[in-house]
Design a protein around this motif. Sequence first.
Motif, PDB file in Angstrom:
ATOM      1  N   PHE A 228      10.383 -24.254  12.430  1.00  0.00           N
ATOM      2  CA  PHE A 228      10.926 -22.825  12.340  1.00  0.00           C
ATOM      3  C   PHE A 228      10.481 -21.708  13.699  1.00  0.00           C
ATOM      4  CE2 PHE A 228       9.884 -24.559   7.783  1.00  0.00           C
ATOM      5  CZ  PHE A 228      11.807 -24.414   7.542  1.00  0.00           C
ATOM      6  N   SER A 229       9.139 -21.704  13.960  1.00  0.00           N
ATOM      7  CA  SER A 229       9.026 -20.848  14.893  1.00  0.00           C
ATOM      8  C   SER A 229       9.820 -21.459  16.253  1.00  0.00           C
ATOM      9  CB  SER A 229       7.320 -21.051  15.994  1.00  0.00           C
ATOM     10  OG  SER A 229       6.872 -21.654  14.579  1.00  0.00           O
ATOM     11  N   GLY A 230      10.519 -22.581  17.022  1.00  0.00           N
ATOM     12  CA  GLY A 230      11.284 -22.538  17.769  1.00  0.00           C
ATOM     13  C   GLY A 230      12.841 -22.249  17.422  1.00  0.00           C
ATOM     14  N   LEU A 231      13.569 -22.523  15.896  1.00  0.00           N
ATOM     15  CA  LEU A 231      13.923 -21.489  15.665  1.00  0.00           C
ATOM     16  C   LEU A 231      14.007 -19.989  16.334  1.00  0.00           C
ATOM     17  CD1 LEU A 231      15.692 -23.054  12.645  1.00  0.00           C
ATOM     18  CD2 LEU A 231      16.192 -23.435  14.325  1.00  0.00           C
ATOM     19  N   LEU A 232      13.420 -19.145  15.664  1.00  0.00           N
ATOM     20  CA  LEU A 232      13.037 -18.146  15.619  1.00  0.00           C
ATOM     21  C   LEU A 232      12.735 -18.000  17.033  1.00  0.00           C
ATOM     22  CD1 LEU A 232      10.367 -17.192  13.334  1.00  0.00           C
ATOM     23  CD2 LEU A 232      12.632 -16.129  13.385  1.00  0.00           C
ATOM     24  N   LEU A 233      12.454 -18.251  17.926  1.00  0.00           N
ATOM     25  CA  LEU A 233      12.203 -18.034  19.726  1.00  0.00           C
ATOM     26  C   LEU A 233      14.118 -18.303  19.830  1.00  0.00           C
ATOM     27  CD1 LEU A 233       9.874 -19.940  20.746  1.00  0.00           C
ATOM     28  CD2 LEU A 233       9.350 -17.250  20.919  1.00  0.00           C
ATOM     29  N   PHE A 234      14.854 -18.547  19.714  1.00  0.00           N
ATOM     30  CA  PHE A 234      16.189 -18.844  19.699  1.00  0.00           C
ATOM     31  C   PHE A 234      16.836 -18.190  19.456  1.00  0.00           C
ATOM     32  CE2 PHE A 234      20.322 -20.584  19.180  1.00  0.00           C
ATOM     33  CZ  PHE A 234      20.764 -21.760  19.900  1.00  0.00           C
ATOM     34  N   PHE A 235      16.695 -17.702  18.357  1.00  0.00           N
ATOM     35  CA  PHE A 235      17.267 -16.178  17.780  1.00  0.00           C
ATOM     36  C   PHE A 235      17.028 -15.142  18.342  1.00  0.00           C
ATOM     37  CE2 PHE A 235      17.629 -18.978  13.285  1.00  0.00           C
ATOM     38  CZ  PHE A 235      19.200 -19.159  13.569  1.00  0.00           C
ATOM     39  N   ARG A 236      15.998 -15.789  19.712  1.00  0.00           N
ATOM     40  CA  ARG A 236      15.291 -14.296  19.800  1.00  0.00           C
ATOM     41  C   ARG A 236      16.181 -14.157  21.507  1.00  0.00           C
ATOM     42  NH1 ARG A 236      11.920 -10.767  21.428  1.00  0.00           N
ATOM     43  NH2 ARG A 236      11.452  -8.671  20.857  1.00  0.00           N
ATOM     44  N   GLY A 237      16.630 -15.695  21.766  1.00  0.00           N
ATOM     45  CA  GLY A 237      17.127 -15.730  23.267  1.00  0.00           C
ATOM     46  C   GLY A 237      15.697 -16.184  23.811  1.00  0.00           C
ATOM     47  N   THR A 238      15.135 -16.500  23.069  1.00  0.00           N
ATOM     48  CA  THR A 238      13.855 -17.700  24.105  1.00  0.00           C
ATOM     49  C   THR A 238      13.927 -18.817  24.060  1.00  0.00           C
ATOM     50  OG1 THR A 238      12.542 -15.704  23.450  1.00  0.00           O
ATOM     51  CG2 THR A 238      11.416 -17.769  24.428  1.00  0.00           C
ATOM     52  N   PRO A 239      14.216 -19.228  25.321  1.00  0.00           N
ATOM     53  CA  PRO A 239      14.308 -21.107  25.523  1.00  0.00           C
ATOM     54  C   PRO A 239      13.409 -21.452  24.071  1.00  0.00           C
ATOM     55  CG  PRO A 239      13.608 -20.513  27.070  1.00  0.00           C
ATOM     56  CD  PRO A 239      14.236 -19.126  26.610  1.00  0.00           C
ATOM     57  N   PRO A 240      13.559 -22.383  23.546  1.00  0.00           N
ATOM     58  CA  PRO A 240      12.748 -22.989  22.420  1.00  0.00           C
ATOM     59  C   PRO A 240      11.381 -23.504  22.643  1.00  0.00           C
ATOM     60  CG  PRO A 240      14.489 -23.817  21.330  1.00  0.00           C
ATOM     61  CD  PRO A 240      15.153 -22.700  22.607  1.00  0.00           C
ATOM     62  N   LEU A 241      12.315 -24.682  23.290  1.00  0.00           N
ATOM     63  CA  LEU A 241      11.408 -25.899  23.525  1.00  0.00           C
ATOM     64  C   LEU A 241      10.243 -25.577  25.157  1.00  0.00           C
ATOM     65  CD1 LEU A 241      11.218 -28.574  23.130  1.00  0.00           C
ATOM     66  CD2 LEU A 241      12.651 -29.578  25.075  1.00  0.00           C
ATOM     67  N   GLU A 242      10.258 -24.133  25.813  1.00  0.00           N
ATOM     68  CA  GLU A 242       9.826 -23.944  26.794  1.00  0.00           C
ATOM     69  C   GLU A 242       9.149 -23.189  26.362  1.00  0.00           C
ATOM     70  OE1 GLU A 242      12.457 -21.519  29.494  1.00  0.00           O
ATOM     71  OE2 GLU A 242      10.282 -20.949  30.736  1.00  0.00           O
ATOM     72  N   GLY A 243       9.580 -22.517  25.467  1.00  0.00           N
ATOM     73  CA  GLY A 243       8.258 -21.416  24.556  1.00  0.00           C
ATOM     74  C   GLY A 243       7.235 -22.251  23.745  1.00  0.00           C
ATOM     75  N   ILE A 244       7.593 -23.353  23.283  1.00  0.00           N
ATOM     76  CA  ILE A 244       6.541 -24.440  23.044  1.00  0.00           C
ATOM     77  C   ILE A 244       5.831 -24.733  24.084  1.00  0.00           C
ATOM     78  CG2 ILE A 244       5.624 -25.655  21.253  1.00  0.00           C
ATOM     79  CD1 ILE A 244       6.951 -24.449  19.653  1.00  0.00           C
ATOM     80  N   LEU A 245       6.449 -25.631  25.246  1.00  0.00           N
ATOM     81  CA  LEU A 245       5.521 -26.095  25.414  1.00  0.00           C
ATOM     82  C   LEU A 245       4.598 -24.894  26.768  1.00  0.00           C
ATOM     83  CD1 LEU A 245       7.947 -27.872  27.513  1.00  0.00           C
ATOM     84  CD2 LEU A 245       5.856 -28.618  26.422  1.00  0.00           C
ATOM     85  N   THR A 246       5.581 -23.774  26.589  1.00  0.00           N
ATOM     86  CA  THR A 246       4.145 -22.579  26.956  1.00  0.00           C
ATOM     87  C   THR A 246       3.056 -22.308  26.400  1.00  0.00           C
ATOM     88  OG1 THR A 246       6.467 -21.698  28.214  1.00  0.00           O
ATOM     89  CG2 THR A 246       4.041 -20.556  27.776  1.00  0.00           C
ATOM     90  N   LEU A 247       3.317 -22.097  24.655  1.00  0.00           N
ATOM     91  CA  LEU A 247       2.121 -22.078  23.972  1.00  0.00           C
ATOM     92  C   LEU A 247       1.283 -23.056  23.939  1.00  0.00           C
ATOM     93  CD1 LEU A 247       1.889 -19.876  20.905  1.00  0.00           C
ATOM     94  CD2 LEU A 247       3.076 -21.723  20.590  1.00  0.00           C
ATOM     95  N   PHE A 248       1.571 -23.995  24.465  1.00  0.00           N
ATOM     96  CA  PHE A 248       0.566 -25.123  24.334  1.00  0.00           C
ATOM     97  C   PHE A 248       0.181 -25.322  26.278  1.00  0.00           C
ATOM     98  CE2 PHE A 248       2.105 -27.222  21.259  1.00  0.00           C
ATOM     99  CZ  PHE A 248       1.596 -27.427  19.649  1.00  0.00           C
ATOM    100  N   THR A 249       0.634 -24.999  26.983  1.00  0.00           N
ATOM    101  CA  THR A 249      -0.070 -24.585  28.427  1.00  0.00           C
ATOM    102  C   THR A 249      -1.378 -24.218  28.480  1.00  0.00           C
ATOM    103  OG1 THR A 249       1.489 -24.196  29.289  1.00  0.00           O
ATOM    104  CG2 THR A 249       1.598 -26.472  29.029  1.00  0.00           C
TER     105      THR A 249
END
Lengths: 306, 354
Positions: free
Chosen positions: B32-53
């Motif tokens: 769900f969070s990835g979807l939210l990132l996507f809707f705001r124009g942030t690449p979701p996979l990169e976002g979640i990866l950035t979150l983890f690293t």
Amino acid sequence: MELAIIIPLLAAAVQSGTPILYATLGEILTEKSGVLNLGVEGAMIVGALTGFIVSRSTGNPALGFLAAGCTGALLTAVHGVVCLWFQGNQVVSGLALTILGTGLANYLGTSYVGLSAPGFSPVELPILSSLPVLGPVFFNHDILVYLSYLIPPALWFFFSTTRFGLGLRAAGEYPAAATAAGLNVIGYRWFGICGGGFFMGLGGAYLSLAYTHMWTTNLTGGRGWIAVALVIFAFWRPGRAVLGAYLFGGIMALQLRLQASGTQLPSSILLMLPYGLTIFVLVLSSWRKKVSEEPGALGVNVEPVD
Amino acid sequence: MRKIRIVKRQEPLGIGGSCLVLLSAIALSLLFSGLLLFFRGTPPLEGILTLFTGAFGSRWALEDSLLKAIPLFLCSLGVAVAFRLQIWNIGAEGQFALGSIGATWVALSFPDWPRAALLPAMIGAAIVAGGGWGFIPAFLRQRLKTNEIIVSLMMNYIAILLLEYLVYGVWKDPTSFGFPMTPSFSETAIVGKIGTTSINWGLAHCVILGVLVWGFFKYTRTGFELKACGDNVRAAKYARLPYDRLVFLVMFLSGALAGWAGFLEASATVNRLQPSIMVGYGYTAIVVAWLARLNPLSIGIASFLLAGLRVGGESLQLDLQVPAAFGGIIEGLILLTVLAGGLFTHYRIVYRRN
């Protein structure tokens, strides 16, 4: 104090009490069906943002107001999914709803901070507004305030005379008996949750469309929680909710005025007033009332049956 | 026609199944969070990866996550103690503030005391202030039947305003160029760091307090009574367990632990009192306590993970300009999905052909 000071203060009390009134009525509707929803703050702030965005992009504040109610209901529907379908704990789910709603609104609203949107302005009601004292206090507001005057009697009528309203109360009072009588308890509870969420969203939209015409982060500032407390103060009666909401509106308006008049009291102490009053009002209402009028099954989930 | 039905399990779900449910709940909320990132124009996979690293990807990140886990752990431990008794303490945030205020009062009043006296005195003041703040909703609940959820929550707002009043007013550092903060604590009032790391000795406090709380529930009579009351209040009252006193006790303990966290934040992390120490640990603590099912060891793990979420959220903000509120969204989503997943502990879902 003179009348010239008191009347504007009372009028301000009605205005700043209106968002709390909408939210309190929403929570009463939800709790009457037996569901405790502590996500009022979340539903309000999500409604405030939606109302603002829709009004800004369409130029139509009425549309924004309506959309706010719908997103409020949409968010509280999550509470319905968790508690009615998945048997989740109602207290924790409500808290999660507030965390989620506040996060969503602040996340999606960052690019709107400080912008303004078309909203509602005061409209003097003919004849009524020329009444002495009552006129300026009650009948010199925006249309959303007038709308809020109609809801408590409508809710009272709904709860005490309509078949559907009585069924909803049965679902909240004694779900097992209601089920035995052939009522769809889960259905009534869905109505309570989403209908309540609709009003909470409207309350939030009042803040961004009529009270300020602006969007800022954390716009609701705890008003949703005050609404939860007011439900207890109101003994779950729509009429008494009006009283409570205006009392709080009054203290908020008074606190703003005291700050503006440059008193010696530090602003942080003045800002404590509404929260302190909430506790005081709770203590007072539980002390005065020996028998609670709380719906019998409030906060208790209905177990699924095979 | 296929129909979904919910059937009660003969036995509660085992540990393997529980872990599976928990993991799928977290995966779902990340989706769900990835979807939210996507809707705001942030690449979701990169976002979640950035979150983890950002949270766990480097020594610095790990240390920062551990550092933020310290106050979260203590607040959550406190919240869990109250939740055990079905007392809904939502006031950890305020109790945390009061703890930091109490500790600061001692630190500013007796700066010349030796460390061995000053630190215990600060802890004592934090316990009394935080515990006392927690005691008030308990007292109102037991004596006047007021709702502890709302009272403890309203007291959060009051506590934060009290803290602001103090640092903007009577305790303000005259040399701070107008910034709202107290003077820096003296050397003896500061909890030091462990070796060459950036982590302070508060971590050791966490371990000791965690073991103590665990032992309290497992081995003491009062701990047993608490468990009995938490499982069934009516039966416990019938067995003449001192329910009133237990409520006072858990709320005091709960507030004291949050107060201790406030002490550590003021003393070890910022070395003074300032409004920026209030970042919502008390609210996240509720998420942590519930995720960990009120178990001290799991609280340790969950607070490290959610602290990581905060740290990762910061790098998400720096690298991809995602608003800080995003962390709150994930927190809320995880709590909701885990809550919904709880159904599978006692029920299973079957498809039936009618």
